[in-house]
Motif scaffolding. Sequence first.
Motif: not given
Length: 886
Positions: A570-591
Amino acid sequence: MAQPLVKKDDDRDDEAEYSPFLGIEKGAVLQEARVFNDPQLDPRRCSQVITKLLYLLNQGESFTKVEATEVFFAVTKLFQSRDIGLRRMVYLMIKELSPSADEVIIVTSSLMKDMNSKTDMYRANAIRVLCRITDGTLLTQIERYLKQAIVDKNPVVASAALVSGIHLLQTNPEIVKRWSNEVQEAVQSRAALVQFHALALLHQIRQNDRLAVSKLVTSLTRGTVRSPLAQCLLIRYTSQVIRESGSTQTGDRPFYDFLEGCLRHKAEMVIFEAARAITELNGVTSRELTPAITVLQLFLSSSKPVLRFAAVRTLNKVAMTHPMAVTNCNIDMESLISDQNRSIATLAITTLLKTGNESSVDRLMKQITNFMSDIADEFKIVVVEAIRSLCLKFPLKYRSLMNFLSNILREEGGFEYKKAIVDSIVILIRDIPDAKESGLLHLCEFIEDCEFTYLSTQILHFLGIEGPKTSDPSKYIRYIYNRVHLENATVRASAVSTLAKFGALVDSLKPRIFVLLRRCLFDSDDEVRDRATLYINTLGGDGSVVETDKDVKDFLFGSLDLPLVNLETSLKTYEPSEEPFDINSVPKEIKSQPLAEKKAPGKKPTGLGAPPAAPISTVDAYEKLFSSIPEFANFGKLFKSSAPVELTEAETEYSVNAVKHIFDSNVVFQYNCTNTIPDQLLENVTVIVDSSEAEEFAEVLSKPIRSLPYDTPGQTFVAFEKPEGVPAVGKFSNMLKFIVKEVDPTTGETEDDGVEDEYQLEDLEVVAADYMLKVGVSNFRNAWESMGDDFERVDEYGLGPRESLAEAVSAVINLLGMQPCEGTEAVPNNSRSHTCLLSGVYIGNVRVLARISFGVDGPKDVAMKLAVRSEDEGVSDAIHEIVASG
């Protein structure tokens, strides 16, 4: 002149100086090889040169094609010599050079001549060399001679032919299998080595035929096998037959009487092999073990070190599963603690620690104390692990055992050894509450003089968790703060974090902790300074004696409930913008990898594995899929998607797998279909689902595939409604229904008329595990304690007879669908108890933790104690209901 003293460690180097081969070079030896061409051969000189050539070959020296050919042709000229010693060297040299097919012809006639020679030594060696360098064509020519050699009166010749047969079986099995009659005759030979080799070859010929192996063992156990080596082989083959027969009851166990009879054999190797075979039988009973243990006990007092080692090693393994059966040998094993062979002494001690009783612990500790200084670290680690198990077995003896561990912790030793001791002390502190304070002080004293950064940081971290819970937390502060002054940056940073934990959990210490943290602001390392700044601000800046907020405690002690792999992605795919990184957007399920991707290479991918539809393998991708289908828009947020379940066998005309999508009030089955028949087009493809065995589910809609051409995957959906938030379960039978239209293979045109057809699929089940997300925690103990025991539910269950403890653990993990933590899904071999830690998120986004203790009760019965903690009382009860009904 006096020779200088040589250290013991230099013995090997000293010996190397006197090696006759020291400093020889390939070029010089090849020059010497010209003596093979002399008219008057010197056998002694030629043998010396061949020895040098063999040495070079065995040292990995590579000869070029030209060099090898020249040496080979020169060696073949030595066949004219009558010297027996030189002839043996020639055989060795030809075998090692492995000549090519066109060169083999040069020596074939000489070797065949030797194979029919009157000199037995020539015959035996010629057979070995011929079979090593020959190919299948020549083998058929000499097969008659080999058959005769197998039944030859001379045992050297017969053994040579049999051993050659064992090697040839790998390359020319069909030819060797034709020798069965001759090999069977050789099994009855009076020569010990011939009988041994014949039995080995006969078993290899028949090894893929279980019935033939069983008949072979049956006939030989009734007869007389004279050779001790052959008898050992027969015992091993008998054990294999017993294992494959699967019987565990004494009355039904075949060949047990034969194994017991071998315990009275005159050869020690046969006695030991039989005793070991009995101890390794599946489900062996105490009555069956008794004769084997008695024999092994006699070996313990043998004058031969190899017998003592073999006996104590076998008893050590038996002690893991049947400790009571070995207790009769304890007196004999105590005498082995002072054995000159340290391996024997180590095994004796660890066995005694497994079988000893509470009254013998102190006596054992005194004997071990003197012993520890004489053995290497690898043996010390084994002893430490055995002491840890003993302490958990007898918790009241923790003082003497803990003192012993702390004493050896101060002695010299490598990292692995010290780590084993620290791990043992940590486990004892966790499992024996009375040992906590003394154990923590031992660890504090150790870090005062610890040379290993890793161990120092681990101990500091552990102190931060356990120290604040003791009766007097302030006594540990001095040890921790000393690290800030005396250690490297990594340990200093860890010490700052530990101090902050004391400040957060012990309000009375907060002002003193603040003084120490402020001093850390002037550290030379930026990581130490940053941590000190962070903790001062987090804990409340002014350092007054006030209770620390729950959020602050969660920040300091809470575990990261996210798989680190998902967070990194998720951190690698996050594009810097005005909106901060939301840790709740990280999927919790182990793929998990879809089943379709695990298919063997070469098989046609179907469903999710096919190229056009393959990306649908994660929750994110499935959510995008459902948001694009209007019929599913009002189902809410997708909770979980299962791995694909195959509903058809491989290589059938239609390939179908299903994915179960779980919503709060709905379950959607996604059927991934692939048509594998080139000259057919399928239309209006749908799955008719019978939910008569799933009463809580009601079908609400079905979405068919309009057209399914050859080798193009498509998805059809069937949605069900269920009670909201309820983990409803049930079985669904599935029928694939479609219209088949023929396709012209030359023009690709499809016929207008089609035929309705249907295809029965496997049943699909919705189980309790489908309502649980696998979500791991980085520190289970912290997560368990921070969860609290408000909604803890504990109960005990009997799991009935099981093949093994590992099978029982795996079954419970699969039943609950939770994520094993800290590697606790792995069960050590022969273990009779195990603790498994599980974590997950239940439907409704409720975090759940489970601690399960398994134990073997009786020969095969497994019992377990299940403790569940969650954020909801109803969920804790639901997990117990799943186990009770599963």
